[in-house]
Scaffold this active site. Structure first.
Site, PDB file in Angstrom:
ATOM      1  N   GLU A  32       0.892  -1.306   0.067  1.00 32.14           N
ATOM      2  CA  GLU A  32       0.177  -0.049  -0.149  1.00 32.14           C
ATOM      3  C   GLU A  32       0.743   1.345  -0.174  1.00 32.14           C
ATOM      4  O   GLU A  32       0.390   2.186  -0.643  1.00 32.14           O
ATOM      5  CB  GLU A  32      -0.939   0.020   1.200  1.00 32.14           C
ATOM      6  CG  GLU A  32      -2.057  -1.074   1.072  1.00 32.14           C
ATOM      7  CD  GLU A  32      -2.968  -0.779  -0.074  1.00 32.14           C
ATOM      8  OE1 GLU A  32      -3.086   0.384  -0.653  1.00 32.14           O
ATOM      9  OE2 GLU A  32      -3.693  -1.611  -0.659  1.00 32.14           O
ATOM     10  N   TYR A 115      -6.454   6.351   4.419  1.00 31.14           N
ATOM     11  CA  TYR A 115      -6.521   5.285   3.181  1.00 31.14           C
ATOM     12  C   TYR A 115      -5.665   4.245   3.730  1.00 31.14           C
ATOM     13  O   TYR A 115      -6.243   3.154   3.463  1.00 31.14           O
ATOM     14  CB  TYR A 115      -6.057   6.023   2.005  1.00 31.14           C
ATOM     15  CG  TYR A 115      -5.783   4.716   0.871  1.00 31.14           C
ATOM     16  CD1 TYR A 115      -7.080   4.190   0.349  1.00 31.14           C
ATOM     17  CD2 TYR A 115      -4.711   4.406   0.693  1.00 31.14           C
ATOM     18  CE1 TYR A 115      -6.691   2.912  -0.263  1.00 31.14           C
ATOM     19  CE2 TYR A 115      -4.266   3.105  -0.217  1.00 31.14           C
ATOM     20  CZ  TYR A 115      -5.545   2.714  -0.524  1.00 31.14           C
ATOM     21  OH  TYR A 115      -5.451   1.411  -1.553  1.00 31.14           O
ATOM     22  N   ASP A 133      -9.362   5.433  -2.394  1.00 29.34           N
ATOM     23  CA  ASP A 133      -8.367   5.725  -3.038  1.00 29.34           C
ATOM     24  C   ASP A 133      -8.835   6.260  -4.321  1.00 29.34           C
ATOM     25  O   ASP A 133      -9.871   6.637  -4.543  1.00 29.34           O
ATOM     26  CB  ASP A 133      -7.237   4.419  -3.654  1.00 29.34           C
ATOM     27  CG  ASP A 133      -7.585   3.868  -4.665  1.00 29.34           C
ATOM     28  OD1 ASP A 133      -8.853   3.944  -5.143  1.00 29.34           O
ATOM     29  OD2 ASP A 133      -6.793   3.258  -5.447  1.00 29.34           O
TER      30      ASP A 133
END
Length: 290
Positions: A32, A115, A133
């Site tokens: 990520e 996020y 996102d």
């Protein structure tokens, strides 16, 4: 909407290592951070190298932060490497070396925002969260609100809409990654493939005739001649060196002295470069403070 997107995902999802059944929470967290502003094709080989070298947070935390920057290579935005190193250290100190499962514990880690905390809690631990996102926001903007692009930053109304669309806890993680994949592969920013979209028949933007966005034009970030390019050249020299680098070698990377010094000063301020006595510079040996 859920059925259409999830069925499409089952047929078209990419086979990515951080989605594999044997993925680890640490592997998900690393992915990520790496995938922020960087395409999958560039991330995947570096991700494999990182996980081979540092399969657990403790392995990375035991290294100097400069090694994380060196291994980051040419992914860009190397401050992300420092954030990962700092997060690894916090995971060891606060959670015994195991990536925490809760959103609250994740977002409390250094360098982890809303996020990333939601994505790791969802994709690594199966929790029900709104995962917003750029790709997800674009799909929902077009399919639900009928606008070509979402606002520059997530709004409260956008979050409420996304939350209303999150299915039950069992399906929520797959829904999040499916919408993300749809935005990455089909509902792209510049050339959406509406004829291949599972939401084509109900997409509010398409049904409205695909009206252009009324906001400011979205331009790609410039590179050539910018401070970012200078920083990249300076960092390349430091990454490739096994020890401190004389200033004269850094000076040779860029002819314009004012811009070069500005870029070097910024790298030092960001904690990416450590100045030493004797006009020498190196990648950092310890985590920056503050």
């Amino acid at each position: 909407m859920h059925t259409a997107v999830l069925s499409w995902y089952s047929a078209h999802a990419r086979d990515l290592p951080w989605r594999a059944p044997d993925r680890t929470p640490w592997g998900v967290l690393v992915s990520e951070i790496m995938l922020q502003q960087t395409p999958v094709v560039r991330v995947e080989p570096v991700w494999h190298e990182w996980l081979r070298r540092w399969p657990r947070p403790a392995d990375l935390a035991a290294e100097e932060p400069g090694e994380a920057i060196r291994a980051w290579g040419r992914l860009g935005y190397p401050r992300r490497a420092l954030r990962l190193h700092a997060a690894a250290g916090a995971i060891v100190e606060r959670h015994g070396g195991d990536v925490p499962a809760s959103y609250d514990d994740l977002i409390a880690l250094p360098g982890i925002g809303d996020y990333t905390a939601a994505a790791v809690a969802s994709f690594a631990f199966g929790a029900r969260h709104v995962v917003l996102d750029t790709n997800v926001r674009r799909v929902l903007a077009r399919a639900v609100t009928g606008t070509q692009y979402p606002p520059t930053a997530p709004t409260a109304a956008e979050r409420r809409m996304a939350l209303e669309l999150v299915p039950d806890a069992e399906t929520a993680p797959r829904w999040a990654v499916a919408v993300m994949e749809l935005g990455a592969l089909v509902c792209t920013a510049r050339s959406p493939r509406c004829s291949s979209c599972p939401l084509a028949a109900s997409c509010a933007w398409r049904l409205a005739g695909s009206p252009p966005d009324d906001g400011p034009p979205r331009r790609g970030q410039a590179w050539h001649g910018t401070d970012r390019q200078v920083r990249g050249r300076l960092m390349a020299v430091l990454r490739e060196s096994t020890g401190p680098v004389p200033k004269r070698l850094l000076d040779a990377t860029w002819a314009e002295p004012v811009q070069r010094e500005r870029a070097l000063d910024a790298l030092v301020a960001d904690g990416l470069v450590e100045p030493l006595d004797g006009d020498l510079f190196r990648l950092p040996a310890s985590s920056p403070t503050g």
